[in-house]
Design an enzyme around this catalytic site. Structure first.
Site, PDB file in Angstrom:
ATOM      1  N   ASP A  30       0.855  -1.195   0.000  1.00 46.95           N
ATOM      2  CA  ASP A  30       0.000   0.000   0.000  1.00 46.95           C
ATOM      3  C   ASP A  30       0.884   1.235   0.000  1.00 46.95           C
ATOM      4  O   ASP A  30       1.964   1.254   0.605  1.00 46.95           O
ATOM      5  CB  ASP A  30      -0.949   0.007   1.207  1.00 46.95           C
ATOM      6  CG  ASP A  30      -2.173   0.860   0.949  1.00 46.95           C
ATOM      7  OD1 ASP A  30      -3.264   0.294   0.734  1.00 46.95           O
ATOM      8  OD2 ASP A  30      -2.044   2.115   0.924  1.00 46.95           O
ATOM      9  N   LYS A  35      -0.731   3.671   7.133  1.00 47.90           N
ATOM     10  CA  LYS A  35      -1.568   2.474   7.127  1.00 47.90           C
ATOM     11  C   LYS A  35      -0.694   1.215   7.240  1.00 47.90           C
ATOM     12  O   LYS A  35      -0.979   0.316   8.023  1.00 47.90           O
ATOM     13  CB  LYS A  35      -2.369   2.453   5.818  1.00 47.90           C
ATOM     14  CG  LYS A  35      -3.572   1.562   5.835  1.00 47.90           C
ATOM     15  CD  LYS A  35      -4.367   1.749   4.533  1.00 47.90           C
ATOM     16  CE  LYS A  35      -5.742   1.154   4.650  1.00 47.90           C
ATOM     17  NZ  LYS A  35      -6.549   1.356   3.458  1.00 47.90           N
ATOM     18  N   ASN A 211     -24.139  -4.717  -9.586  1.00 45.75           N
ATOM     19  CA  ASN A 211     -24.389  -3.569  -8.704  1.00 45.75           C
ATOM     20  C   ASN A 211     -25.559  -2.715  -9.193  1.00 45.75           C
ATOM     21  O   ASN A 211     -26.359  -2.223  -8.400  1.00 45.75           O
ATOM     22  CB  ASN A 211     -23.124  -2.715  -8.562  1.00 45.75           C
ATOM     23  CG  ASN A 211     -22.203  -3.280  -7.484  1.00 45.75           C
ATOM     24  OD1 ASN A 211     -22.492  -4.331  -6.919  1.00 45.75           O
ATOM     25  ND2 ASN A 211     -21.112  -2.609  -7.212  1.00 45.75           N
ATOM     26  N   GLY A 256     -36.069   2.019   2.217  1.00 48.24           N
ATOM     27  CA  GLY A 256     -35.117   2.750   3.051  1.00 48.24           C
ATOM     28  C   GLY A 256     -34.896   4.143   2.511  1.00 48.24           C
ATOM     29  O   GLY A 256     -35.718   4.672   1.755  1.00 48.24           O
ATOM     30  N   CYS A 263     -19.634   1.938  -3.505  1.00 48.82           N
ATOM     31  CA  CYS A 263     -19.783   1.175  -4.751  1.00 48.82           C
ATOM     32  C   CYS A 263     -21.025   1.543  -5.577  1.00 48.82           C
ATOM     33  O   CYS A 263     -20.880   2.070  -6.681  1.00 48.82           O
ATOM     34  CB  CYS A 263     -19.786  -0.320  -4.435  1.00 48.82           C
ATOM     35  SG  CYS A 263     -18.194  -0.857  -3.804  1.00 48.82           S
ATOM     36  N   LYS A 266     -21.298   5.148  -7.334  1.00 47.78           N
ATOM     37  CA  LYS A 266     -20.310   5.431  -8.391  1.00 47.78           C
ATOM     38  C   LYS A 266     -20.424   4.423  -9.535  1.00 47.78           C
ATOM     39  O   LYS A 266     -20.224   4.767 -10.695  1.00 47.78           O
ATOM     40  CB  LYS A 266     -18.889   5.476  -7.827  1.00 47.78           C
ATOM     41  CG  LYS A 266     -18.242   4.127  -7.596  1.00 47.78           C
ATOM     42  CD  LYS A 266     -16.758   4.248  -7.307  1.00 47.78           C
ATOM     43  CE  LYS A 266     -16.132   2.933  -6.872  1.00 47.78           C
ATOM     44  NZ  LYS A 266     -16.217   1.809  -7.791  1.00 47.78           N
TER      45      LYS A 266
HETATM   46  N1  LIG Z   1     -15.590  -1.673  -0.796  1.00 46.32           N
HETATM   47  C1  LIG Z   1     -16.327  -2.633  -1.312  1.00 46.32           C
HETATM   48  O1  LIG Z   1     -17.259  -3.150  -0.704  1.00 46.32           O
HETATM   49  C2  LIG Z   1     -16.033  -3.130  -2.709  1.00 46.32           C
HETATM   50  C3  LIG Z   1     -16.638  -4.317  -3.144  1.00 46.32           C
HETATM   51  C4  LIG Z   1     -16.341  -4.777  -4.427  1.00 46.32           C
HETATM   52  C5  LIG Z   1     -15.505  -4.046  -5.260  1.00 46.32           C
HETATM   53  N2  LIG Z   1     -14.962  -2.865  -4.821  1.00 46.32           N
HETATM   54  C6  LIG Z   1     -14.057  -2.164  -5.724  1.00 46.32           C
HETATM   55  O2  LIG Z   1     -12.728  -2.494  -5.340  1.00 46.32           O
HETATM   56  C7  LIG Z   1     -11.844  -1.358  -5.510  1.00 46.32           C
HETATM   57  C8  LIG Z   1     -11.182  -1.010  -4.192  1.00 46.32           C
HETATM   58  O3  LIG Z   1     -12.192  -0.641  -3.284  1.00 46.32           O
HETATM   59  P1  LIG Z   1     -11.916  -0.469  -1.712  1.00 46.32           P
HETATM   60  O4  LIG Z   1     -13.212  -0.168  -1.084  1.00 46.32           O
HETATM   61  O5  LIG Z   1     -11.107  -1.603  -1.224  1.00 46.32           O
HETATM   62  O6  LIG Z   1     -10.997   0.846  -1.760  1.00 46.32           O
HETATM   63  P2  LIG Z   1     -10.290   1.584  -0.554  1.00 46.32           P
HETATM   64  O7  LIG Z   1     -10.321   3.017  -0.875  1.00 46.32           O
HETATM   65  O8  LIG Z   1     -10.839   1.105   0.745  1.00 46.32           O
HETATM   66  O9  LIG Z   1      -8.767   1.048  -0.623  1.00 46.32           O
HETATM   67  C9  LIG Z   1      -7.885   1.335  -1.640  1.00 46.32           C
HETATM   68  C10 LIG Z   1      -6.453   1.195  -1.115  1.00 46.32           C
HETATM   69  O10 LIG Z   1      -5.543   1.396  -2.184  1.00 46.32           O
HETATM   70  C11 LIG Z   1      -4.416   2.109  -1.692  1.00 46.32           C
HETATM   71  N3  LIG Z   1      -3.680   2.717  -2.804  1.00 46.32           N
HETATM   72  C12 LIG Z   1      -4.001   3.812  -3.560  1.00 46.32           C
HETATM   73  N4  LIG Z   1      -3.051   4.011  -4.501  1.00 46.32           N
HETATM   74  C13 LIG Z   1      -2.118   3.038  -4.344  1.00 46.32           C
HETATM   75  C14 LIG Z   1      -0.916   2.715  -5.011  1.00 46.32           C
HETATM   76  N5  LIG Z   1      -0.468   3.421  -6.028  1.00 46.32           N
HETATM   77  N6  LIG Z   1      -0.209   1.657  -4.572  1.00 46.32           N
HETATM   78  C15 LIG Z   1      -0.627   0.915  -3.532  1.00 46.32           C
HETATM   79  N7  LIG Z   1      -1.777   1.169  -2.864  1.00 46.32           N
HETATM   80  C16 LIG Z   1      -2.515   2.212  -3.263  1.00 46.32           C
HETATM   81  C17 LIG Z   1      -5.037   3.100  -0.740  1.00 46.32           C
HETATM   82  O11 LIG Z   1      -4.069   3.616   0.155  1.00 46.32           O
HETATM   83  C18 LIG Z   1      -6.088   2.222  -0.044  1.00 46.32           C
HETATM   84  O12 LIG Z   1      -5.534   1.570   1.075  1.00 46.32           O
HETATM   85  C19 LIG Z   1     -12.742  -0.267  -6.101  1.00 46.32           C
HETATM   86  O13 LIG Z   1     -12.680  -0.325  -7.497  1.00 46.32           O
HETATM   87  C20 LIG Z   1     -14.135  -0.655  -5.637  1.00 46.32           C
HETATM   88  O14 LIG Z   1     -15.136  -0.149  -6.487  1.00 46.32           O
HETATM   89  C21 LIG Z   1     -15.202  -2.415  -3.569  1.00 46.32           C
END
Ligand SMILES: NC(=O)c1ccc[n+]([C@@H]2O[C@H](COP(=O)([O-])OP(=O)(O)OC[C@H]3O[C@@H](n4cnc5c(N)ncnc54)[C@H](O)[C@@H]3O)[C@@H](O)[C@H]2O)c1
Length: 441
Positions: A30, A35, A211, A256, A263, A266
């Protein structure tokens, strides 16, 4: 297997911890140094039920490791999962800059055969773009594979969703990659048939279709619920009446105050934009997006109506600040839209309570509102209580305590947490549920 995960958010860290739990050696990369420091000290950086146990256990077994160095990630494994943010651009499209920049960076550092597996939610054609970046760096086609592998976990239930996946979607044409990913994912599915293999375009679109369909289901019920309120029907009866039809199913039929989170909002917008770019009009999904925007503040409309628009001097309490229960995530949370609207209407006395999301709400609203350390304390002298998130803790309430603390017990329940007959029998409580006749004392 050695696996590298890039991005340790809700998706990346859960994926990493779950892979490690099944015996893989996982290195999580990360960019956020704080973090990574926290994780190295065995502190989970966000709230997700069940994650802490897996996280600590696998760190102790040296199967879950952390770094800020992309080079180390590349050295650790040639199986690289991208779990990076894909937030919304101003025009609603998905911002792919995190992915593109990372792949550009990575393409300069990889030496041998590498599999880049994208778990982020990305528009159709992203795998093709990623391949092109690698080709532009003169990496031979035999030296890489780019795979689409969207993630379907739900925040608040993510660990179980991953450990017991209903399905795994893999978009690739490479038989070598299919075999490898099947081996990695088999411990997480009931049957090999639950691992669906398809082309990258279909895989990328499956995530948006899932979604957007769920967002549509929620929105459809919200519309029916709003109509129930107009004509005096009861949404519970309608939910049961349609939910027993197996073609419809009985899940996701609760009314609701709109969907939120990182998610659905967007992803719905990004699908609309992708359609427009391809000269295609997603009429249903556009309507869903519009309706949901209004739905987020329907409780405020009810409050305005109840108090004859005179709310500036009222003390308004909110229960539930996260976008849904069992998470501390407040991204696109309806509660935040409600707070925003109340502030814009001149309400000066807003108090919020949430079991996990106070910190994230504070970082957005600061001292514009007051934060309470208990659900009942939030009600002291309040004129109205707005229930925004269906935390289990809110279902179990002492109505006498509410009556004792509030100026007058007036509840606007955005999540239909209470049995209307029980509330009725209590007397002295004004109660506005969703999609049912209110009890107005
Ligand atoms: N949150 C959910 O429930 C969920 C479910 C399914 C899919 N998604 C998709 O998965 C993806 C990630 O979502 P999330 O909720 O985990 O995001 P998040 O924002 O919680 O986490 C993203 C992480 O990536 C890190 N990051 C950013 N740039 C970086 C880099 N260059 N190198 C290394 N780390 C880097 C950030 O510091 C952060 O820790 C998105 O596309 C989202 O739409 C999310």
């Amino acid at each position: 297997m050695n696996v590298t995960i890039i991005g340790t958010g809700y998706v990346g860290l859960v994926t990493g911890a779950c892979f490690a739990e099944k015996g893989n050696k996982v290195l999580c990369v990360d960019i956020d140094e704080q973090k990574v420091k926290k994780m190295e000290q065995k502190i989970v950086p966000f709230y997700e039920p069940g994650l802490e146990e897996l996280f600590i256990e696998n760190i102790d077994k040296k199967r879950l490791l952390f770094t800020t160095s992309l080079e180390e990630g590349i050295k650790h494994s040639n199986i690289i999962f991208l779990c990076l943010p894909t937030p919304e651009n101003e025009d609603g499209s998905a911002d792919l800059s995190y992915i593109i920049n990372l792949v550009k960076n990575l393409s300069k550092k990889i030496t041998g055969y590498t599999i880049i597996i994208n778990k982020s939610t990305v528009p159709v054609g992203t795998a093709t773009k990623v391949k092109q970046i690698l080709l532009d760096e003169n990496i031979s086609e035999d030296n890489f594979d780019v795979v689409s592998n969207p993630e379907f976990l739900k925040q608040g239930h993510a660990v179980v969703d991953f450990l017991e996946s209903e399905r795994v979607v893999i978009g690739t044409q490479s038989s070598k990659v299919i075999e490898l990913l099947k081996e990695l994912y088999l411990p997480f599915v009931k049957d090999e048939k639950d691992i669906l293999i398809m082309d990258e375009f279909s895989s990328e679109l499956t995530k948006y279709a899932a979604n957007s369909f769920l967002a549509t289901k929620i929105t459809f019920m919200n519309e029916i619920s709003n109509y129930c309120e107009k004509i005096g029907a009861n949404i519970d009866h309608i939910r049961e009446g349609i939910g027993m039809d197996s073609r419809i199913g009985n899940k996701f039929l609760y009314p609701g105050i709109g969907y939120g989170g990182s998610c659905f909002p967007k992803d719905v917008k990004a699908l609309i934009r992708s359609g427009e770019e391809a000269g295609f009009n997603f009429n249903i999904i556009k309507a869903v997006d519009d309706i949901n925007q209004n739905q987020k503040t329907v409780l405020v409309d009810k409050v305005l109506q109840h108090f004859n628009e005179d709310i500036a001097d009222k003390k308004i309490a909110l229960w539930g600040l996260s976008f849904k229960p069992e998470t501390d995530d407040t991204r696109e949370a309806p509660s935040h839209y409600i707070i925003e609207k109340l502030i814009s209407l001149g309400v000066k006395n807003i108090v919020g309570f949430d079991p996990q999301a106070i910190q994230k709400t504070k970082s957005r609203f600061g001292d514009k509102i007051v934060y309470s350390s208990s659900k009942y304390e939030a009600l002291n002298d309040a004129d109205a209580l707005l229930i925004c998130t269906e935390w289990t803790d809110f279902k179990d309430i002492n109505l006498n305590e509410i009556k004792k603390r509030m100026k007058q017990a007036i509840l606007f329940d955005g999540r239909n947490l209470y049995d209307i007959n029980k509330i009725k029998s209590e007397g002295d409580i004004t109660y506005y549920p969703m999609g049912k006749n209110p009890i107005n004392r």
